[in-house]
Scaffold this active site. Structure first.
Site, mmCIF file in Angstrom:
data_model
loop_
_atom_site.group_PDB
_atom_site.id
_atom_site.type_symbol
_atom_site.label_atom_id
_atom_site.label_comp_id
_atom_site.label_asym_id
_atom_site.label_seq_id
_atom_site.Cartn_x
_atom_site.Cartn_y
_atom_site.Cartn_z
ATOM 1 N N LYS A 1 -43.739 -18.479 9.927
ATOM 2 C CA LYS A 1 -43.590 -18.814 11.341
ATOM 3 C C LYS A 1 -42.308 -18.254 11.914
ATOM 4 C CE LYS A 1 -46.145 -23.022 10.298
ATOM 5 N NZ LYS A 1 -46.086 -22.884 8.827
ATOM 6 N N GLY B 1 -51.686 -30.554 8.073
ATOM 7 C CA GLY B 1 -51.538 -32.007 7.996
ATOM 8 C C GLY B 1 -52.845 -32.756 7.979
ATOM 9 N N TYR C 1 -38.764 -25.229 6.932
ATOM 10 C CA TYR C 1 -39.004 -26.071 5.769
ATOM 11 C C TYR C 1 -37.839 -25.968 4.781
ATOM 12 C CZ TYR C 1 -43.797 -25.836 7.603
ATOM 13 O OH TYR C 1 -44.910 -25.881 8.404
ATOM 14 N N ASP D 1 -48.991 -20.964 3.284
ATOM 15 C CA ASP D 1 -48.379 -21.059 4.602
ATOM 16 C C ASP D 1 -46.986 -21.669 4.475
ATOM 17 O OD1 ASP D 1 -48.912 -21.182 7.730
ATOM 18 O OD2 ASP D 1 -47.907 -23.038 7.152
#
Length: 336
Positions: A77, A234, A51, A46
């Site tokens: 994303k 997370g 990022y 992912d």
């Protein structure tokens, strides 16, 4: 398509740390970490343009460049478009702004319109070096907006990104789409719509040992009723559950440090690793389909895989419940 028909395993790899999250990660360290993930069987990756302004996607693409495309599941994303031009000013990335200060200096545009969604996908495909994506998440649509301002951004996504991704799914270009957020409200509102309907969602930081009560109140019962699956991002709460010092993208406050200490005390008493406690808790809910911990060191991959399969005694979970460290409504491993 349901996520359980797409995801190859219950654990994947979240690439946010490889976008130089918190620190500048040397290329050789990032490459070694990704190689360790592949060599040890990780097949779900992912990423996101945010990022490191595309750095994580570029690094991931280097790993995957010689791998058969049908051998792995790839998610990224939309919601941020990375431009070629360098941003010489202070980039407004909200609460995540400081996380990737060591990433690429490219300008990032926040937008969830149809046009921006298509441009974002084109950029991701180029950086990743692939011809198709499996899952696309609508990223942070409720992030960093005050009051009800985020509702306008959600409407922008509903009439833009949601419709583009629904069309691409229906055409077979992608397999699934959903929201990738760290707030429950936009997912709840989206699930309440008649259409467009997401296939699942990526929820970061809101279904962990340290923060899960709000998700249990409305979101997860709604998702279970509608047959929509969750990927947990997370799972270590920005690292504090795995020996780190960060929680919610910042230094962990005293009350969180104390809560972690109490969990660790029960874990040590029962011979349980904190990583096993964190991962297995997040996966115990019937809506949970996978967890995607991140890493920047090769050794962390083996730790995560061992934690996933560690035998955790029932007395540990009972101890957490008796100490009121987990919600009485939270499903625990083994049906406790």
């Amino acid at each position: 398509m349901s996520l359980d028909r797409i995801l190859p395993d219950r654990i994947g790899f979240g690439t946010a740390p490889l976008g130089n999250m918190f620190r500048a990660v040397p290329d050789e360290e990032a490459s070694a970490t990704l190689k360790a993930a592949w060599d040890q069987g990780i097949r779900f990756y992912d990423s996101a343009p945010l990022y490191g302004a595309g750095l994580a996607e570029i690094r991931l693409g280097e790993l995957l460049s010689d791998k058969p495309r049908d051998r792995f599941v790839l998610a990224t994303k939309v919601g941020r478009v990375v431009l070629d031009e360098v941003d010489t000013g202070s980039r407004a990335l909200g609460e995540k702004g400081g996380l990737f200060s060591a990433g690429r200096p490219n300008t990032i545009v926040h937008e969830w319109t149809a046009d921006a969604t298509e441009r974002s996908l084109e950029g991701s495909l180029e950086r990743l070096g692939v011809d198709r994506l499996d899952i696309v998440w609508v990223h942070d649509v409720a992030q960093d907006f005050h009051g009800d301002e985020w509702l306008g951004k959600l409407e922008e996504a509903r009439t833009g990104a949601f419709r583009v991704l629904t069309r691409l799914r229906d055409e077979g270009v992608i397999k699934a789409w959903g929201l990738g957020v760290n707030r429950t409200e936009p997912i709840e509102l989206t699930l309440a719509l008649d259409e467009p309907r997401p296939d699942g969602f990526l929820l970061a930081g809101r279904y962990t040992l340290l923060d899960h009560r709000h998700a249990l109140e409305r979101l997860l019962p709604m998702a279970e009723e509608r047959g929509v699956s969750m990927v947990v991002g997370g799972p270590y709460s920005s690292g504090v559950l795995a020996g780190g010092t960060h929680f919610e993208y910042a230094d962990a406050p005293p009350e969180i440090i104390e809560r972690v200490r109490r969990i660790r005390e029960i874990a040590d008493h029962n011979g349980v690793s904190m990583k096993a406690a964190a991962l297995q808790f997040s996966l115990a809910h019937p809506v949970s389909e996978a967890v995607i911990p991140g890493a920047t060191k090769p050794s962390r991959i083996a730790e995560d895989l061992a934690a996933l399969h560690e035998q955790v005694p029932a007395r540990f979970w009972r101890g957490l419940r008796e100490a009121r460290l987990v919600s009485p409504e939270a499903p625990l491993p083994g049906g406790i």
